[in-house]
Scaffold this motif. Structure first.
Motif, PDB file in Angstrom:
ATOM      1  N   TYR A 565     -10.095 -61.216 -12.773  1.00 22.75           N
ATOM      2  CA  TYR A 565     -10.305 -60.839 -14.307  1.00 22.75           C
ATOM      3  C   TYR A 565     -10.021 -61.963 -14.861  1.00 22.75           C
ATOM      4  CZ  TYR A 565      -7.471 -59.180 -17.563  1.00 22.75           C
ATOM      5  OH  TYR A 565      -7.240 -58.864 -19.228  1.00 22.75           O
ATOM      6  N   GLN A 566      -9.343 -63.736 -14.168  1.00 22.20           N
ATOM      7  CA  GLN A 566      -8.516 -64.000 -15.511  1.00 22.20           C
ATOM      8  C   GLN A 566     -10.465 -65.456 -15.611  1.00 22.20           C
ATOM      9  OE1 GLN A 566      -6.333 -65.156 -17.037  1.00 22.20           O
ATOM     10  NE2 GLN A 566      -5.550 -63.493 -16.618  1.00 22.20           N
ATOM     11  N   LYS A 569     -12.247 -63.456 -18.020  1.00 22.34           N
ATOM     12  CA  LYS A 569     -11.836 -63.795 -19.729  1.00 22.34           C
ATOM     13  C   LYS A 569     -12.084 -64.583 -19.804  1.00 22.34           C
ATOM     14  CE  LYS A 569      -7.581 -62.866 -21.823  1.00 22.34           C
ATOM     15  NZ  LYS A 569      -5.713 -62.668 -21.796  1.00 22.34           N
ATOM     16  N   ARG A 570     -11.857 -65.825 -19.314  1.00 18.82           N
ATOM     17  CA  ARG A 570     -12.460 -67.329 -19.729  1.00 18.82           C
ATOM     18  C   ARG A 570     -13.491 -67.057 -19.794  1.00 18.82           C
ATOM     19  NH1 ARG A 570     -10.942 -71.903 -15.058  1.00 18.82           N
ATOM     20  NH2 ARG A 570     -12.985 -71.141 -14.656  1.00 18.82           N
ATOM     21  N   LYS A 572     -15.769 -65.288 -21.846  1.00 20.68           N
ATOM     22  CA  LYS A 572     -15.877 -64.892 -22.527  1.00 20.68           C
ATOM     23  C   LYS A 572     -15.165 -65.655 -24.089  1.00 20.68           C
ATOM     24  CE  LYS A 572     -15.843 -59.832 -21.740  1.00 20.68           C
ATOM     25  NZ  LYS A 572     -15.018 -58.448 -21.360  1.00 20.68           N
ATOM     26  N   ARG A 573     -13.941 -66.040 -23.537  1.00 20.44           N
ATOM     27  CA  ARG A 573     -13.077 -67.328 -24.134  1.00 20.44           C
ATOM     28  C   ARG A 573     -13.737 -68.841 -24.696  1.00 20.44           C
ATOM     29  NH1 ARG A 573      -9.212 -67.742 -21.955  1.00 20.44           N
ATOM     30  NH2 ARG A 573      -9.341 -69.561 -20.526  1.00 20.44           N
TER      31      ARG A 573
END
Length: 759
Positions: A565-566, A569-570, A572-573
């Protein structure tokens, strides 16, 4: 017969007889029907004993423990073999019990403690308990007497004496170095000089100090060479007495070790210099030649060269190796055979040969015996002698072979007797783990001890008790302080440790796992015991247990999901960050381009300024040159004017006075020409930033003369140069400077020139 008699022990005597030891009524033989007194040596202490216990030893002799007389050893013939009491070193004369162990040593249960008698040892001591005091240096059997020389004197004992007690020979007190037999007399090398011993009394041969040794001259019976502290002397036997014939001149070296070879040449070994070879004339009245040999003549070193008789030949043990003299080349060569018996760098200190050709030796590494099998192959035995090495003398080590089975070694306390006929079985022994102690806590705690260790097959310990100390010992009791140990912790140590005399080993902060602690011992004879093993397990801490690992796995899955998940998320960031980074890069490039443009403009301005400065500097140089030219011109004109005026005053040119005055007037007008000044001022203001105009704006009341003075001061001209330019005197310049200071409003402490230069 024994109904009212207290029996101490009953022991087998042979197949048909038993030996009965009563407490106070003697010793008897019993065949099952009749009782007969056992015949003991008459006049011995065995006739009247108070016996507590008796045991039959493995060699068939009997050991008797008494109430107040210590220990007795007796053979089957009733002869006293040994008597030990407090005088010989026992703690107590009362012996309650006896026990012979597997090493054939005898244990004594005393009234005050226990004692160990090393009956299996072929070594025994001859020291103060036998009446011999001091360190042993010489020994000899002569006229059925055993003589022992120490640093305290000469001691003697009858060879057939059961007690083997020694007494000091009268008049022999002091350091004894050597003993030699001469018919019925004994020759003694002594610190106080040479002595003879006859009728149990020592007599000095002649006055003098320091006699080392005597050697009889092979070709002249009755004549002896005496080696002393300061050379050699000739002695002659006259009517049974030794007399000094002469002391040889020309040789004053200490002669402790000396001997004749088969050619009648005398050899003397000096411990700190080398070897001397001495030849005499036929009558031995003088020295014919003295040859000296050291490391330049084949020996490995100048020091520590000895001299021995082996196989009826002279050999020379050196610093390392054994050497022989080679007459043809007049030097020394290594004896490869004898040297091969020893280590490469082993130094042989003393050697002695018995009648069978066996060689006893003392070296700087060991003590031993070299015997030979029927094929002549050497057999080295040095393990047995490890037990006595530390007790031998540190200096002047000494060996004396009395006969095939009796050898004496000089010791720090008397002598050590070696019985070569008595074998020593190198039997095995055991190592025991006596204690296991936990050291993890503030105070140590005992986990296991003695028999509990043997009963524990596998000790399991929690992780908090992961620091342990093991204490161990061996079942070998001869010189136990010299027993060494070696340990190895399986699953921790890579190999066995070095040998050490420490009897414990500690391990701290052991990791979880299975371990086996091994320990073994090596006794003074080099025999190594079988390794003793002890198994134990250290459990892991709670955070490394099975339940902990299950929890770690579950947590791992949770963390893995969280991780993905991270990651998304990372991602996309990071994508957004990449876009922003690209924008920042574009902006940065624009900024860099703008900065580059500004830098280019700054560089252009710098170059323009440098060009302007260069032009100003050039104009300033031209201005200065013009000023100097003007000064020179005015100076020349002024000089011409002065000369013309002088000529008019003297009346030399009266005819042309009008024309001269006209010329002088033109010169004055040329000197003070305003056109020159205006041209100069124009160039000056251009170079110095419109100096005169700025000065007039601030100080409008300044006169033209003061403007000119300020300009010349700006050029940093001297007072004399300014005077020429202004056509006034130096004093006038000083007055003008004073007026200018007042005009500018300067204090007395202000420097006028500095003010003008900084304006």
């Amino acid at each position: 017969m024994f109904a009212q008699t207290r029996i101490a022990s009953v022991l087998p005597f042979d197949r048909n007889l038993i030996l009965v030891f009563t407490a106070q009524d003697g010793i008897y033989l019993y065949d099952g029907q009749e009782v007969q007194p056992f015949q003991v040596e008459k006049g011995s202490e065995l006739e009247q004993l108070v016996i507590n216990q008796a045991v039959m030893l493995k060699d068939g002799t009997f050991a008797i423990g008494t109430q107040d007389n210590g220990l007795y050893l007796m053979n089957k013939q009733g002869k006293l073999l040994l008597h030990l009491s407090r005088r010989e070193g026992l703690f107590d004369n009362t012996i309650h019990t006896l026990y012979q162990d597997e090493h054939e040593n005898l244990w004594l249960g005393l009234n005050n403690g226990i004692s160990l008698v090393e009956l299996s040892s072929p070594f025994s001591r001859i020291d103060g308990t036998k009446g011999v005091s001091g360190a042993g240096y010489a020994a000899l059997v002569s006229n059925n007497q055993l003589y022992l020389g120490t640093n305290s004197g000469l001691f003697a004992s009858q060879m057939n004496s059961a007690s083997h007690s020694f007494s000091l020979v009268p008049n022999s007190t002091g350091q004894v170095y050597q003993l030699r037999a001469n018919k019925k007399r004994l020759l003694v090398g002594h610190h106080n000089g040479p002595y003879t011993v006859a009728d149990n009394r020592a007599s000095k041969i002649f006055s003098g100090q320091g006699a080392w040794d005597f050697v009889e001259i092979p070709s002249k019976p009755g004549y002896f060479i005496l080696g002393s502290y300061d050379g050699i002397s000739l002695l002659q036997e006259v009517d049974g007495q030794l007399q000094l014939v002469k002391k040889y001149r020309g040789f004053q070296e200490s002669s402790r070790v000396l001997s004749f070879d088969s050619n009648g040449t005398l050899w003397i070994a000096h411990g700190y210099k080398g070897v001397f070879k001495i030849n005499f004339d036929q009558a031995f009245s003088k020295l014919v030649s003295i040859n000296f040999y050291n490391s330049k003549n084949g020996l490995p070193a100048d020091q520590l060269v000895g001299l021995e008789h082996i196989r009826n030949e002279l050999i020379f043990p050196a610093r390392y190796g054994v050497y022989r003299y080679h007459q043809a080349s007049d030097n020394f060569r290594k004896d490869e055979e004898l040297s091969s018996y020893f280590h490469e760098y082993e130094h042989i200190i003393d050697m002695e040969e018995d009648i069978q050709g066996s060689i006893y030796f003392i070296s700087d590494e060991r003590v031993g015996k070299i015997s030979f099998d029927k094929f002549g192959k050497p057999l080295m035995d040095d393990r047995l002698f490890n037990n006595i090495r530390s007790r031998l003398n540190d200096d002047l080590q000494y060996i004396r072979v009395l006969d095939l089975n009796n050898i004496l070694f000089g010791a720090k306390d008397g002598f050590i007797h070696y019985n070569a006929a008595k074998g020593k079985a190198m039997s095995g022994f055991r190592t025991h783990l006596t204690k296991v102690i936990n050291t993890s806590q503030e105070s140590d705690s005992l986990l296991l001890a003695e028999h509990k260790i043997a009963e524990t097959a596998n000790l399991t310990l929690p992780y908090k008790l992961n620091s342990l100390r093991f204490i161990y010992s061996s079942s070998f009791f001869e010189s136990p302080e010299k027993t060494q140990y070696q340990y190895y912790l399986e699953n921790f140590d890579k190999n066995w440790s070095e040998w050490t005399e420490k009897t414990e080993k500690e391990y701290t902060n052991l990791s979880e796992g299975k371990y086996t602690f091994h320990v073994r011992a090596r006794n003074i004879y080099g025999t190594v015991s079988e390794a003793k093993g002890f198994n134990f397990v250290v459990e892991p801490p709670f955070y490394r247990s099975r339940w902990a690992f299950a929890a770690y796995i579950m947590a791992g899955f949770f963390m893995l999901g969280t991780f993905f998940y991270q990651v998304d998320k990372r991602f996309k960031r990071e994508k957004n960050q990449i876009i922003l980074a690209q924008e920042r890069k574009l902006n940065q490039k624009e900024t860099e381009a703008r900065l580059a443009t500004e830098l280019s403009e700054q560089e252009i301005n710098r170059l323009r300024n440098e060009k302007q400065q260069s032009e100003i500097d050039h104009m300033n140089r031209e201005l200065t040159s013009s000023t100097i030219h003007l000064i020179n011109k005015n100076e020349v004109l002024n000089n011409v004017k002065l000369e013309l005026q002088g000529m008019l005053k003297e009346g030399e040119l009266n005819k042309h006075s009008d024309e001269l005055r006209k010329i002088i007037k033109n010169i004055e007008q040329n000197i003070t020409s305003d056109a020159d000044w205006n041209q100069f001022e124009l160039h000056f203001n251009h170079v110095h930033g419109d100096f005169t105009n700025r000065l007039q704006e601030r100080y409008p009341d300044m006169t033209p003369q003061e403007i000119k003075l300020s300009t010349y001061l700006r050029l940093n001209l001297t007072t004399k140069e300014i005077a020429q330019l202004l056509s006034i005197s130096v004093r006038g310049v000083e007055i003008s400077r004073y007026r200018l200071r007042k005009r500018l409003g300067l204090d007395r402490s202000d420097n006028l020139t500095d003010f003008i230069l900084k304006f």
